[in-house]
Design a protein around this motif. Structure first.
Motif, short mmCIF file in Angstrom:
data_model
loop_
_atom_site.label_atom_id
_atom_site.label_comp_id
_atom_site.label_asym_id
_atom_site.label_seq_id
_atom_site.Cartn_x
_atom_site.Cartn_y
_atom_site.Cartn_z
N ASP A 42 -23.30 3.10 13.69
CA ASP A 42 -23.28 1.86 14.44
C ASP A 42 -23.22 0.73 13.43
O ASP A 42 -24.20 0.46 12.73
CB ASP A 42 -24.53 1.75 15.31
CG ASP A 42 -24.48 0.60 16.28
OD1 ASP A 42 -23.42 -0.08 16.35
OD2 ASP A 42 -25.48 0.35 16.96
N TYR A 43 -22.07 0.08 13.33
CA TYR A 43 -21.85 -0.94 12.31
C TYR A 43 -21.46 -2.26 12.95
O TYR A 43 -20.61 -2.29 13.83
CB TYR A 43 -20.74 -0.50 11.34
CG TYR A 43 -20.44 -1.52 10.27
CD1 TYR A 43 -21.22 -1.59 9.14
CD2 TYR A 43 -19.41 -2.43 10.42
CE1 TYR A 43 -20.97 -2.54 8.16
CE2 TYR A 43 -19.14 -3.38 9.45
CZ TYR A 43 -19.92 -3.43 8.32
OH TYR A 43 -19.67 -4.37 7.36
N SER A 44 -22.09 -3.32 12.51
CA SER A 44 -21.70 -4.67 12.91
C SER A 44 -21.45 -5.47 11.64
O SER A 44 -22.26 -5.45 10.72
CB SER A 44 -22.82 -5.34 13.71
OG SER A 44 -23.01 -4.67 14.92
N SER A 45 -20.33 -6.16 11.60
CA SER A 45 -19.98 -6.95 10.43
C SER A 45 -20.97 -8.09 10.25
O SER A 45 -21.24 -8.83 11.19
CB SER A 45 -18.57 -7.50 10.57
OG SER A 45 -18.29 -8.39 9.51
N PRO A 46 -21.48 -8.28 9.04
CA PRO A 46 -22.40 -9.40 8.81
C PRO A 46 -21.69 -10.75 8.73
O PRO A 46 -22.34 -11.79 8.79
CB PRO A 46 -23.07 -9.05 7.49
CG PRO A 46 -22.09 -8.17 6.79
CD PRO A 46 -21.36 -7.42 7.87
N VAL A 47 -20.36 -10.75 8.57
CA VAL A 47 -19.63 -12.01 8.36
C VAL A 47 -18.57 -12.31 9.40
O VAL A 47 -18.04 -13.40 9.44
CB VAL A 47 -18.96 -12.04 6.96
CG1 VAL A 47 -20.00 -12.01 5.87
CG2 VAL A 47 -17.97 -10.90 6.82
N GLY A 48 -18.21 -11.38 10.22
CA GLY A 48 -17.12 -11.63 11.16
C GLY A 48 -16.83 -10.42 12.02
O GLY A 48 -17.62 -10.04 12.86
N ILE A 79 -12.25 -4.15 2.18
CA ILE A 79 -12.12 -2.84 2.80
C ILE A 79 -13.42 -2.10 2.52
O ILE A 79 -13.88 -2.04 1.38
CB ILE A 79 -10.91 -2.05 2.25
CG1 ILE A 79 -9.58 -2.61 2.78
CG2 ILE A 79 -10.98 -0.61 2.72
CD1 ILE A 79 -9.14 -3.89 2.29
N LYS A 80 -14.03 -1.59 3.58
CA LYS A 80 -15.29 -0.85 3.47
C LYS A 80 -15.07 0.60 3.86
O LYS A 80 -14.08 0.93 4.53
CB LYS A 80 -16.37 -1.48 4.34
CG LYS A 80 -16.89 -2.79 3.80
CD LYS A 80 -18.15 -3.20 4.52
CE LYS A 80 -18.80 -4.38 3.81
NZ LYS A 80 -20.05 -4.77 4.49
N THR A 81 -16.01 1.46 3.49
CA THR A 81 -15.92 2.87 3.81
C THR A 81 -17.31 3.44 4.05
O THR A 81 -18.31 2.88 3.59
CB THR A 81 -15.21 3.65 2.69
OG1 THR A 81 -15.06 5.02 3.09
CG2 THR A 81 -15.97 3.58 1.39
N ALA A 82 -17.36 4.55 4.76
CA ALA A 82 -18.58 5.31 4.95
C ALA A 82 -18.19 6.78 5.04
O ALA A 82 -17.17 7.13 5.65
CB ALA A 82 -19.33 4.88 6.21
N TRP A 92 -23.93 14.86 12.73
CA TRP A 92 -23.32 14.18 11.60
C TRP A 92 -24.31 13.21 10.96
O TRP A 92 -25.04 12.51 11.66
CB TRP A 92 -22.09 13.39 12.05
CG TRP A 92 -20.98 14.26 12.50
CD1 TRP A 92 -20.65 14.58 13.78
CD2 TRP A 92 -20.05 14.96 11.67
NE1 TRP A 92 -19.57 15.42 13.81
CE2 TRP A 92 -19.18 15.67 12.51
CE3 TRP A 92 -19.86 15.04 10.29
CZ2 TRP A 92 -18.14 16.45 12.04
CZ3 TRP A 92 -18.83 15.83 9.82
CH2 TRP A 92 -17.98 16.52 10.68
N ASP A 93 -24.30 13.17 9.65
CA ASP A 93 -25.05 12.18 8.90
C ASP A 93 -24.06 11.21 8.28
O ASP A 93 -23.05 11.63 7.70
CB ASP A 93 -25.88 12.82 7.78
CG ASP A 93 -27.06 13.60 8.32
OD1 ASP A 93 -27.59 13.22 9.39
OD2 ASP A 93 -27.46 14.59 7.69
N ALA A 94 -24.35 9.91 8.40
CA ALA A 94 -23.47 8.89 7.85
C ALA A 94 -24.12 8.26 6.63
O ALA A 94 -25.30 7.89 6.66
CB ALA A 94 -23.21 7.80 8.89
N ALA A 95 -23.35 8.16 5.55
CA ALA A 95 -23.82 7.43 4.37
C ALA A 95 -23.76 5.94 4.69
O ALA A 95 -22.97 5.52 5.54
CB ALA A 95 -22.95 7.77 3.17
N PRO A 96 -24.54 5.13 4.01
CA PRO A 96 -24.45 3.69 4.25
C PRO A 96 -23.04 3.17 3.93
O PRO A 96 -22.36 3.67 3.04
CB PRO A 96 -25.47 3.10 3.28
CG PRO A 96 -26.39 4.22 2.94
CD PRO A 96 -25.57 5.47 3.03
N ALA A 97 -22.63 2.16 4.68
CA ALA A 97 -21.33 1.53 4.42
C ALA A 97 -21.33 0.91 3.04
O ALA A 97 -22.33 0.38 2.59
CB ALA A 97 -21.03 0.47 5.48
#
Length: 116
Positions: A42-48, A79-82, A92-97
């Motif tokens: 669950d990811y929300s952009s901190p800037v936009g 560009i970000k990745t996880a 599933w385990d997600a690594a931090p973005a």
């Protein structure tokens, strides 16, 4: 031009009708289990906004890549990745973005050079 129109009309009148059908060449496997849906990231952009995701399959899971920034094509877009791997419970385990690169770094490795 009249010949071209005439041939087009002739073809439309004599061509067989299209037979649209779904491609079911790969059989659907019925396991008897109820499908399981879970939120694994669950990811929300901190800037936009975070947009245009892509998925890359890996031997031990998969990685997700996306653009993150104020708006599309803005100078601060990065560009970000996880990375995602299976856990012992079958989920599933997600690594931090994490930041992969910015527009200037992408332009530096693009051949021929391109300004983004």
């Amino acid at each position: 031009m009249a010949v071209s129109v005439g041939l087009g009309l002739f073809h439309a009148a004599t061509a067989p009708a299209l037979n649209w059908a779904f491609d079911v060449s790969t059989p659907v496997i019925q396991t008897g289990d109820t499908p399981k849906f879970e939120t694994v990231f669950d990811y929300s952009s901190p800037v936009g906004t975070a947009h245009a995701p892509a998925i890359q399959m890996q031997p031990d899971g998969f990685a997700v890549f996306w653009f993150d920034g104020l708006r599309e094509s803005h100078n601060e877009v990065i560009i970000k990745t996880a990375d995602f791997t299976r856990n012992d419970a079958g989920g599933w385990d997600a690594a931090p973005a994490k930041k992969l690169f910015n527009k200037e770094q992408l332009a530096a490795v693009t051949h021929p050079r391109r300004r983004f």
